[in-house]
Design a protein around this motif. Structure first.
Motif, PDB file in Angstrom:
ATOM      1  N   VAL A 106       0.833  -1.198   0.000  1.00 52.63           N
ATOM      2  CA  VAL A 106       0.000   0.000   0.000  1.00 52.63           C
ATOM      3  C   VAL A 106       0.869   1.250   0.000  1.00 52.63           C
ATOM      4  CG1 VAL A 106      -1.687   1.319   1.325  1.00 52.63           C
ATOM      5  CG2 VAL A 106      -1.936  -1.169   1.128  1.00 52.63           C
ATOM      6  N   ALA A 107       1.966   1.213   0.732  1.00 49.99           N
ATOM      7  CA  ALA A 107       2.854   2.378   0.805  1.00 49.99           C
ATOM      8  C   ALA A 107       3.398   2.762  -0.562  1.00 49.99           C
ATOM      9  CB  ALA A 107       4.006   2.091   1.773  1.00 49.99           C
ATOM     10  N   ASN A 108       3.530   1.790  -1.471  1.00 52.24           N
ATOM     11  CA  ASN A 108       4.030   2.062  -2.817  1.00 52.24           C
ATOM     12  C   ASN A 108       3.031   2.823  -3.684  1.00 52.24           C
ATOM     13  OD1 ASN A 108       5.543  -1.229  -2.863  1.00 52.24           O
ATOM     14  ND2 ASN A 108       6.479   0.722  -2.272  1.00 52.24           N
ATOM     15  N   LEU A 109       1.799   2.985  -3.201  1.00 55.30           N
ATOM     16  CA  LEU A 109       0.759   3.633  -4.009  1.00 55.30           C
ATOM     17  C   LEU A 109       0.806   5.160  -3.934  1.00 55.30           C
ATOM     18  CD1 LEU A 109      -2.294   1.293  -3.290  1.00 55.30           C
ATOM     19  CD2 LEU A 109      -0.968   1.464  -5.412  1.00 55.30           C
ATOM     20  N   LYS A 110       1.770   5.690  -3.221  1.00 56.24           N
ATOM     21  CA  LYS A 110       1.903   7.151  -3.154  1.00 56.24           C
ATOM     22  C   LYS A 110       2.112   7.704  -4.565  1.00 56.24           C
ATOM     23  CE  LYS A 110       4.340  10.874  -0.753  1.00 56.24           C
ATOM     24  NZ  LYS A 110       5.368  11.224   0.271  1.00 56.24           N
ATOM     25  N   GLY A 111       1.267   8.647  -4.949  1.00 54.36           N
ATOM     26  CA  GLY A 111       1.360   9.250  -6.272  1.00 54.36           C
ATOM     27  C   GLY A 111       0.627   8.491  -7.362  1.00 54.36           C
ATOM     28  N   ALA A 112      -0.009   7.371  -7.019  1.00 51.61           N
ATOM     29  CA  ALA A 112      -0.684   6.546  -8.019  1.00 51.61           C
ATOM     30  C   ALA A 112      -2.073   7.095  -8.357  1.00 51.61           C
ATOM     31  CB  ALA A 112      -0.815   5.114  -7.504  1.00 51.61           C
ATOM     32  N   LYS A 113      -2.600   6.643  -9.488  1.00 49.05           N
ATOM     33  CA  LYS A 113      -3.976   6.935  -9.880  1.00 49.05           C
ATOM     34  C   LYS A 113      -4.813   5.706  -9.514  1.00 49.05           C
ATOM     35  CE  LYS A 113      -2.596   7.730 -14.050  1.00 49.05           C
ATOM     36  NZ  LYS A 113      -2.564   7.985 -15.517  1.00 49.05           N
ATOM     37  N   ILE A 114      -5.747   5.896  -8.592  1.00 47.11           N
ATOM     38  CA  ILE A 114      -6.518   4.773  -8.061  1.00 47.11           C
ATOM     39  C   ILE A 114      -7.986   4.922  -8.428  1.00 47.11           C
ATOM     40  CG2 ILE A 114      -7.157   3.488  -5.989  1.00 47.11           C
ATOM     41  CD1 ILE A 114      -4.643   4.585  -4.650  1.00 47.11           C
ATOM     42  N   GLY A 115      -8.527   3.913  -9.080  1.00 46.73           N
ATOM     43  CA  GLY A 115      -9.933   3.920  -9.452  1.00 46.73           C
ATOM     44  C   GLY A 115     -10.810   3.491  -8.286  1.00 46.73           C
ATOM     45  N   VAL A 116     -11.901   4.215  -8.037  1.00 50.32           N
ATOM     46  CA  VAL A 116     -12.896   3.868  -7.017  1.00 50.32           C
ATOM     47  C   VAL A 116     -14.274   4.015  -7.663  1.00 50.32           C
ATOM     48  CG1 VAL A 116     -11.437   4.578  -5.084  1.00 50.32           C
ATOM     49  CG2 VAL A 116     -12.965   6.247  -6.152  1.00 50.32           C
ATOM     50  N   THR A 117     -15.295   3.434  -7.044  1.00 55.83           N
ATOM     51  CA  THR A 117     -16.626   3.538  -7.645  1.00 55.83           C
ATOM     52  C   THR A 117     -17.023   5.005  -7.806  1.00 55.83           C
ATOM     53  OG1 THR A 117     -17.607   3.261  -5.448  1.00 55.83           O
ATOM     54  CG2 THR A 117     -17.429   1.298  -6.829  1.00 55.83           C
ATOM     55  N   LEU A 170       0.545   6.843   5.035  1.00 58.72           N
ATOM     56  CA  LEU A 170       0.314   7.794   3.950  1.00 58.72           C
ATOM     57  C   LEU A 170      -0.823   8.750   4.308  1.00 58.72           C
ATOM     58  CD1 LEU A 170       0.448   5.465   0.792  1.00 58.72           C
ATOM     59  CD2 LEU A 170       2.296   6.829   1.787  1.00 58.72           C
ATOM     60  N   LYS A 171      -0.868   9.887   3.637  1.00 58.80           N
ATOM     61  CA  LYS A 171      -1.961  10.832   3.790  1.00 58.80           C
ATOM     62  C   LYS A 171      -3.075  10.481   2.809  1.00 58.80           C
ATOM     63  CE  LYS A 171       1.193  14.588   5.088  1.00 58.80           C
ATOM     64  NZ  LYS A 171       1.695  15.938   4.697  1.00 58.80           N
ATOM     65  N   SER A 172      -4.276  10.934   3.125  1.00 58.11           N
ATOM     66  CA  SER A 172      -5.427  10.588   2.290  1.00 58.11           C
ATOM     67  C   SER A 172      -5.319  11.151   0.878  1.00 58.11           C
ATOM     68  CB  SER A 172      -6.718  11.082   2.936  1.00 58.11           C
ATOM     69  OG  SER A 172      -6.688  12.490   3.113  1.00 58.11           O
ATOM     70  N   ASP A 173      -4.540  12.237   0.713  1.00 60.91           N
ATOM     71  CA  ASP A 173      -4.394  12.840  -0.616  1.00 60.91           C
ATOM     72  C   ASP A 173      -3.056  12.504  -1.268  1.00 60.91           C
ATOM     73  OD1 ASP A 173      -2.781  14.310   1.049  1.00 60.91           O
ATOM     74  OD2 ASP A 173      -3.559  16.273   0.458  1.00 60.91           O
ATOM     75  N   ASP A 174      -2.429  11.424  -0.811  1.00 67.72           N
ATOM     76  CA  ASP A 174      -1.146  11.012  -1.395  1.00 67.72           C
ATOM     77  C   ASP A 174      -1.310  10.272  -2.712  1.00 67.72           C
ATOM     78  OD1 ASP A 174       0.712  12.132   0.270  1.00 67.72           O
ATOM     79  OD2 ASP A 174       0.856  10.421   1.623  1.00 67.72           O
ATOM     80  N   ALA A 175      -2.555  10.143  -3.191  1.00 67.84           N
ATOM     81  CA  ALA A 175      -2.819   9.527  -4.489  1.00 67.84           C
ATOM     82  C   ALA A 175      -3.969  10.273  -5.140  1.00 67.84           C
ATOM     83  CB  ALA A 175      -3.160   8.049  -4.315  1.00 67.84           C
ATOM     84  N   SER A 176      -4.157  10.045  -6.426  1.00 67.55           N
ATOM     85  CA  SER A 176      -5.283  10.632  -7.150  1.00 67.55           C
ATOM     86  C   SER A 176      -6.397   9.596  -7.234  1.00 67.55           C
ATOM     87  CB  SER A 176      -4.862  11.039  -8.567  1.00 67.55           C
ATOM     88  OG  SER A 176      -3.831  12.006  -8.520  1.00 67.55           O
ATOM     89  N   PHE A 177      -7.588   9.974  -6.811  1.00 66.85           N
ATOM     90  CA  PHE A 177      -8.715   9.041  -6.829  1.00 66.85           C
ATOM     91  C   PHE A 177      -9.665   9.402  -7.964  1.00 66.85           C
ATOM     92  CE2 PHE A 177      -7.024   8.802  -2.566  1.00 66.85           C
ATOM     93  CZ  PHE A 177      -7.002   7.423  -2.345  1.00 66.85           C
ATOM     94  N   ILE A 178      -9.984   8.406  -8.764  1.00 66.97           N
ATOM     95  CA  ILE A 178     -10.764   8.613  -9.981  1.00 66.97           C
ATOM     96  C   ILE A 178     -12.026   7.753  -9.931  1.00 66.97           C
ATOM     97  CG2 ILE A 178     -10.764   8.406 -12.500  1.00 66.97           C
ATOM     98  CD1 ILE A 178      -7.650   8.587 -12.297  1.00 66.97           C
ATOM     99  N   GLY A 179     -13.185   8.374 -10.101  1.00 66.86           N
ATOM    100  CA  GLY A 179     -14.436   7.621 -10.141  1.00 66.86           C
ATOM    101  C   GLY A 179     -14.547   6.853 -11.445  1.00 66.86           C
TER     102      GLY A 179
END
Length: 343
Positions: free
Chosen positions: A134-145, A164-173
């Protein structure tokens, strides 16, 4: 009203349900609000399977209810619809009842449908060597519903545990069905937090490696240290007070559906849902159901330990949340469930 009761009784007999113990046909026909609208955020997902089954098995009609289902892009949107008054109730995450209490909105669940979230966090297989934790996901684009929905919040919780912080990745619907699969196929996201059958479809296509799996007891305990309730049926307290027979009818319908689901074969489940839910592959849908089967509630109840687990998830992902102000008794009203069981 007697005519309605007789017609409903005849319907039940024809369906082989007339002899169900404790079913009071006259009572079922006398609900205060027979025409009800329910919101949901991604109806084809296995997370919400009991809703589709209650609809397709005729459980709502057996209780004198004519239910219209509005399917929104995610759980957060169905909650907004309830607050705004465009739906009467919601099939959504239990955590919403906790969040709304702090916002002085009295929202209460009446029956639990899922013991575990059933959400899976997975990474693109081509990036799996780089995204091993999970720590490696910093800066990643993560798809969520949808942003703000349970899939998004679960990732935020996993982030907090990984430092990690909640905004350490980009969340995409990415939506709840084929659009979510397509987002991974097109390379638009590096990881995805989603549910079945989407996850099983992506696994079958060889596109993902799983990091977190809350479809199972083991995976849920690894993430939360215990159980964590998922989908429930919730209403505004004002609606419950004004329409107790209607809420009882809903609880009865869902409880009967859970008992059916407890013993149904995977093939029976697949045959009951709409074919479009299979994502073009019935056998894959059956596999997805088997993978998620542990997540469904068998008794509709939520114990205090599970409530505390849900509260901890919220407090962990939102440091400003005042956990001490929450009264669990106002998040889950089990009085209707007790009556449904007694029948």
């Amino acid at each position: 009203m007697k005519v309605q009761a007789l017609l409903l009784a005849a319907s039940l007999v024809l369906q082989g349900l007339g002899a169900l113990p404790g079913l009071d046909v006259a009572e079922a026909a006398e609900v205060e609000k027979p025409n009800v609208t329910i919101g949901v955020g991604g109806k084809p997902l296995l997370y919400y399977l009991p809703l589709t089954l209650a609809e397709r098995l005729g459980s709502f009609k057996d209780e004198g209810l004519n239910v219209a289902i509005n399917d929104f892009g995610g759980g957060a949107k169905s909650l907004q619809a309830l607050i705004g008054g465009s739906v009467d109730g919601v099939t959504g995450a239990y955590e919403h009842t906790i969040r709304m209490q702090q916002k002085k909105q009295d929202i209460r669940a009446v029956i639990d449908l899922g013991r575990y979230p059933g959400i899976v966090l997975a990474v693109r297989k081509s990036e799996a060597d780089k995204l091993k934790t999970v720590a490696n996901l910093k800066g990643a684009k993560i798809g969520v519903t949808a942003p703000g929905s349970s899939t998004h919040i679960l990732v935020q919780y996993a982030f907090a545990k990984a430092g990690l912080k909640s905004d350490d990745a980009s969340f995409i619907g990415v939506g709840s069905g084929p659009s979510a699969v397509a987002a991974m196929q097109r390379g638009e996201i590096d990881a995805i937090a989603h549910l079945d059958p989407v996850i099983s479809k992506l696994q079958d296509l060889g596109l993902i490696d799983v990091l977190i799996d809350t479809r199972t007891t083991e995976g849920t305990e690894q993430l939360f240290g215990g159980m964590n309730p998922a989908a429930v049926v919730y209403f505004k307290e004002s609606f419950i007070k004004a329409n107790p027979k209607t809420v009882q009818a809903f609880t009865n319908a869902f409880y009967r559906t859970l008992k059916w689901l407890e013993t149904a074969t995977p093939e029976e489940v697949a045959a009951t849902v709409p074919e479009e839910y299979w994502l073009g592959d019935k056998d894959l849908y059956i596999k997805a159901f088997i993978a998620s089967r542990e997540s469904y509630s068998t008794d509709g109840a939520i114990d205090e330990a599970s409530m505390k687990s849900a509260l901890n998830l919220i407090a962990t992902t939102d440091p400003s949340f005042n956990a001490s102000s929450i009264d669990f008794s106002k998040t889950f009203d089990d009085s209707f469930l007790v009556k449904a069981r007694d029948r």
